[in-house]
Design a protein around this motif. Structure first.
Motif, PDB file in Angstrom:
ATOM      1  N   GLY A  71       0.784  -1.080   0.186  1.00 30.41           N
ATOM      2  CA  GLY A  71      -0.091  -0.046   0.038  1.00 30.41           C
ATOM      3  C   GLY A  71       0.692   1.174   0.080  1.00 30.41           C
ATOM      4  N   VAL A  72       1.995   1.398   0.583  1.00 28.57           N
ATOM      5  CA  VAL A  72       3.091   2.436   0.798  1.00 28.57           C
ATOM      6  C   VAL A  72       3.427   2.591  -0.716  1.00 28.57           C
ATOM      7  CG1 VAL A  72       4.883   3.179   1.750  1.00 28.57           C
ATOM      8  CG2 VAL A  72       3.289   2.316   3.048  1.00 28.57           C
ATOM      9  N   LYS A  94       1.606   7.887   4.191  1.00 27.73           N
ATOM     10  CA  LYS A  94       0.914   9.311   4.416  1.00 27.73           C
ATOM     11  C   LYS A  94      -0.636   9.108   4.910  1.00 27.73           C
ATOM     12  CE  LYS A  94       3.558  10.831   0.259  1.00 27.73           C
ATOM     13  NZ  LYS A  94       3.310  11.224  -1.169  1.00 27.73           N
ATOM     14  N   ILE A  95      -0.516   9.416   6.155  1.00 24.46           N
ATOM     15  CA  ILE A  95      -2.139   9.268   6.648  1.00 24.46           C
ATOM     16  C   ILE A  95      -2.888  10.426   6.772  1.00 24.46           C
ATOM     17  CG2 ILE A  95      -2.834   8.454   8.736  1.00 24.46           C
ATOM     18  CD1 ILE A  95      -0.717   6.325   9.184  1.00 24.46           C
ATOM     19  N   TRP A  96      -2.343  11.549   7.455  1.00 22.04           N
ATOM     20  CA  TRP A  96      -3.061  12.778   7.520  1.00 22.04           C
ATOM     21  C   TRP A  96      -2.551  13.873   6.694  1.00 22.04           C
ATOM     22  CZ3 TRP A  96      -1.176   9.983  11.926  1.00 22.04           C
ATOM     23  CH2 TRP A  96      -2.043   9.331  12.721  1.00 22.04           C
ATOM     24  N   SER A  97      -1.542  13.785   6.224  1.00 28.27           N
ATOM     25  CA  SER A  97      -1.036  14.920   5.306  1.00 28.27           C
ATOM     26  C   SER A  97      -0.202  14.390   4.320  1.00 28.27           C
ATOM     27  CB  SER A  97      -0.186  15.983   6.317  1.00 28.27           C
ATOM     28  OG  SER A  97       1.029  15.314   6.494  1.00 28.27           O
ATOM     29  N   ASP A  98       0.368  15.032   3.388  1.00 31.37           N
ATOM     30  CA  ASP A  98       1.289  14.784   2.472  1.00 31.37           C
ATOM     31  C   ASP A  98       2.692  14.374   2.786  1.00 31.37           C
ATOM     32  OD1 ASP A  98      -0.537  14.674   0.425  1.00 31.37           O
ATOM     33  OD2 ASP A  98      -0.191  17.239  -0.232  1.00 31.37           O
ATOM     34  N   LYS A  99       2.945  14.632   4.022  1.00 32.33           N
ATOM     35  CA  LYS A  99       4.351  14.422   4.771  1.00 32.33           C
ATOM     36  C   LYS A  99       4.040  13.057   5.405  1.00 32.33           C
ATOM     37  CE  LYS A  99       7.754  15.613   7.759  1.00 32.33           C
ATOM     38  NZ  LYS A  99       8.186  16.454   8.848  1.00 32.33           N
ATOM     39  N   PRO A 100       4.760  11.914   4.910  1.00 35.28           N
ATOM     40  CA  PRO A 100       5.079  10.639   5.509  1.00 35.28           C
ATOM     41  C   PRO A 100       5.230  10.518   7.147  1.00 35.28           C
ATOM     42  CG  PRO A 100       6.839  10.930   3.886  1.00 35.28           C
ATOM     43  CD  PRO A 100       6.065  12.096   3.929  1.00 35.28           C
ATOM     44  N   LEU A 101       4.912   9.524   7.609  1.00 36.17           N
ATOM     45  CA  LEU A 101       5.067   9.460   9.014  1.00 36.17           C
ATOM     46  C   LEU A 101       6.379   9.183   9.234  1.00 36.17           C
ATOM     47  CD1 LEU A 101       1.980   7.439  10.244  1.00 36.17           C
ATOM     48  CD2 LEU A 101       2.339   9.651  10.649  1.00 36.17           C
ATOM     49  N   PHE A 102       7.154   8.174   8.378  1.00 42.34           N
ATOM     50  CA  PHE A 102       8.415   8.029   8.604  1.00 42.34           C
ATOM     51  C   PHE A 102       8.800   7.791   7.235  1.00 42.34           C
ATOM     52  CE2 PHE A 102       6.297   4.131   9.232  1.00 42.34           C
ATOM     53  CZ  PHE A 102       6.932   3.309   8.309  1.00 42.34           C
ATOM     54  N   SER A 103      10.067   7.544   6.810  1.00 39.97           N
ATOM     55  CA  SER A 103      10.326   7.288   5.255  1.00 39.97           C
ATOM     56  C   SER A 103      11.442   6.464   5.277  1.00 39.97           C
ATOM     57  CB  SER A 103      10.702   8.605   4.506  1.00 39.97           C
ATOM     58  OG  SER A 103      11.723   9.357   4.870  1.00 39.97           O
TER      59      SER A 103
END
Length: 139
Positions: A71-72, A94-103
């Motif tokens: 999915g990621v 990306k859950i809440w924004s266009d910035k990933p939680l971690f990368s």
């Protein structure tokens, strides 16, 4: 680069079309894997229900992780202009924004996806072998 492997690609336009087509094919490949994981999960759940052996569901843990990684990958692949750019990028959920939680690097997500899927199948096969012989009886 591309012209070494495919000498018929001579113009910049052809090269860009080729790169975009490869990216689309990779996206389809990833979506196929996610569908495959869903089907395998359904088969595992059905087996667990038929035999009333809930420990079959242990194989769902790596399968769920494979689905997460797929999915990621699927959620990020179309943000890039070529497969090369994607595979060399740092991606994440990306859950809440266009910035990933971690990368982490996209190739690592791909590798984790495949390893988790095959791990799930191995766990399932081991459970089938170790399972009691009367697994599918009506007792």
């Amino acid at each position: 680069m591309d012209e070494e492997k495919y000498p018929e690609i001579t113009s910049i336009s052809d090269r860009m079309k080729f790169r975009l087509e490869r990216l689309k094919m990779f996206s389809d490949y990833t979506r196929f894997h996610i569908g495959l994981y869903t089907g395998v999960a359904a088969a595992i759940i059905a087996t667990a229900n038929v035999g009333k052996q809930l420990w079959f569901l242990i194989a769902l843990v790596p399968l769920a992780f494979a689905g997460f990684c797929g999915g990621v990958v699927a959620g990020n692949v179309m943000d890039y202009q070529s497969l090369w750019h994607f595979r060399n990028a740092e991606i994440g959920p990306k859950i809440w924004s266009d910035k990933p939680l971690f990368s982490i690097k996209a190739t690592r997500f791909e590798r984790c996806e495949h390893l988790a899927f095959w791990g799930a199948l191995i766990v399932y096969a081991v459970v089938l072998v170790v399972a009691p012989k009367d697994l599918f009886s009506d007792t």
